[in-house]
Design a protein around this motif. Sequence first.
Motif, short mmCIF file in Angstrom:
data_model
loop_
_atom_site.label_atom_id
_atom_site.label_comp_id
_atom_site.label_asym_id
_atom_site.label_seq_id
_atom_site.Cartn_x
_atom_site.Cartn_y
_atom_site.Cartn_z
N ALA A 41 -0.68 1.19 -0.27
CA ALA A 41 -1.36 2.65 -0.15
C ALA A 41 -0.61 3.51 -0.95
N CYS A 42 -0.31 4.83 -0.38
CA CYS A 42 0.48 6.03 -1.16
C CYS A 42 1.88 5.59 -1.18
N CYS A 43 2.62 4.80 -0.65
CA CYS A 43 3.87 4.39 -0.70
C CYS A 43 3.85 3.67 -1.94
N GLY A 79 3.04 0.29 1.91
CA GLY A 79 1.85 1.18 2.40
C GLY A 79 1.25 0.71 3.79
N THR A 80 -0.04 1.02 4.29
CA THR A 80 -0.61 0.98 5.26
C THR A 80 -1.08 -0.54 5.50
N GLY A 106 8.48 2.60 4.21
CA GLY A 106 7.80 3.69 4.76
C GLY A 106 7.12 3.55 6.00
N ALA A 107 6.92 4.54 6.68
CA ALA A 107 6.68 4.63 8.11
C ALA A 107 5.14 3.62 8.46
N CYS A 108 4.36 3.60 7.55
CA CYS A 108 3.34 2.80 7.82
C CYS A 108 3.59 1.33 8.10
N MET A 114 1.26 7.01 10.81
CA MET A 114 0.56 7.84 11.59
C MET A 114 -0.84 7.51 11.78
N TYR A 115 -1.12 6.21 11.49
CA TYR A 115 -2.46 5.62 11.87
C TYR A 115 -2.39 4.66 12.87
N GLY A 136 10.45 7.30 6.11
CA GLY A 136 9.72 8.07 5.35
C GLY A 136 8.30 7.97 4.94
N CYS A 137 7.82 9.00 4.51
CA CYS A 137 6.18 8.99 4.42
C CYS A 137 5.96 9.96 3.41
N PRO A 138 6.12 9.41 2.22
CA PRO A 138 6.41 8.27 1.82
C PRO A 138 8.24 8.43 1.51
S1 SF4 Z 1 4.14 5.91 5.08
FE1 SF4 Z 1 3.07 7.71 4.28
S2 SF4 Z 1 3.27 7.52 2.02
FE2 SF4 Z 1 3.80 5.83 2.89
S3 SF4 Z 1 1.70 4.46 2.84
FE3 SF4 Z 1 1.92 5.43 4.80
S4 SF4 Z 1 1.05 7.40 4.77
FE4 SF4 Z 1 1.22 6.86 2.76
#
Ligand code: SF4
Lengths: 177, 195
Positions: A41-43, A79-80, A106-108, A114-115, A136-138
């Motif tokens: 994902a975004c990370c 990523g997620t 990252g947090a995911c 957050m998911y 971190g996010c990211p």
């Molecule tokens: S931690 Fe944030 S930036 Fe990284 S994959 Fe999850 S939502 Fe995306």
Amino acid sequence: MVKSDFGYNSKIEGEVIVTRADAVVNWVRSHSVWPMPMGLACCAIELMAAGGSRFDISRFGMEVMRFSPRQADCMIVSGTVTYKMAEVVRRIYDQMAEPKWVVAMGACASSGGMYRSYATLQGVDNIVPVDIYISGCPPRPEALLDGMMLLQEKIRQEGGSLKRTFRGRTVDTKIVS
Amino acid sequence: MDVLALTQKFPQTQNLAGQDMTTFAVNSSELADIVKYLRDEQGFDLLADLCGMDWKDRTPQFGVVIHLLSTKNREYVRLHAPCVDDTVPTISDIHPGANWHEREAYDMFGIKFIGHPDPRRILMWEAYPYHPLRKDFPLAGIEVPFPAADVAAVTGQTVEPAPMMGGPFVSSGGLMSGAEPQALDQSWNEEKPKS
Ligand code: SF4
């Protein structure tokens, strides 16, 4: 490199370096980490930035990103991780040769982030043993570099066997050297 | 668009006086014919979106919304089609782009598209037993077996309900700077269990 790992004084020993096998193996390993970019994902965008010239992951000896698990020894889960993808992550992890490490970027990847939902695995450590968690996010590329340097530190302190704990069980993987 | 021609050709079609675009409630048995007619006779040549709806207490509970765009007249039209026994006819033979949209509506709502060439799930894995966008499905999920049996055997992992901790997290409204997302029910958290 911890100083005491090497005994070298050119005046006394000439061209002979005295060390322990573990120390030299770990030193070599820690400076040739071949990461497998598990970008989900975004990370993954920050992971790519860390590979670019501005942040330049190759300064620390871990730039050889390999997209084949058989040529990599460190999976960077960036990523997620959905339940549908979790199976693939585990299979790719299983295909990597020992010794291998996992970085949850990252947090995911660390906790589901957050998911909080029906589709997302709440932390990749539910299916693979994780060595380093990066918040971190990211996380910024610097944070990734910091995490990777912590991983190098960890590799340098490993004994002749890799003891990993995974869900309460200790998995002992002997190094063939 | 020519509203009169449409309602004369399909008398069961009802003009809903949509505020943002022309909107019709259509009979799902006529849906494919109407979409084809709009494409061939009225120039609605692009499928902008197709999605499912869950009305919760209405009968029929489920329906499909279709947005069509006329690239010539720069005009949208919206069609509401209620399901019959949770089914509607496919329009993927008229607009091939509907193929994946219909798979998503099936995956998320359990609406079956009659005549769909590839009626598999698209987001969740094939063996998943629920349709998660239905109103009666909890956001956190319901425990089911892990998608791959061999991975589940090694890791002991199942698909677990996500810890909500009083969530879902919603914004309290107003200016963004003063509206941090917060859990709806803050009387419990990791340390303090739900009473
Ligand atoms: S931690 Fe944030 S930036 Fe990284 S994959 Fe999850 S939502 Fe995306």
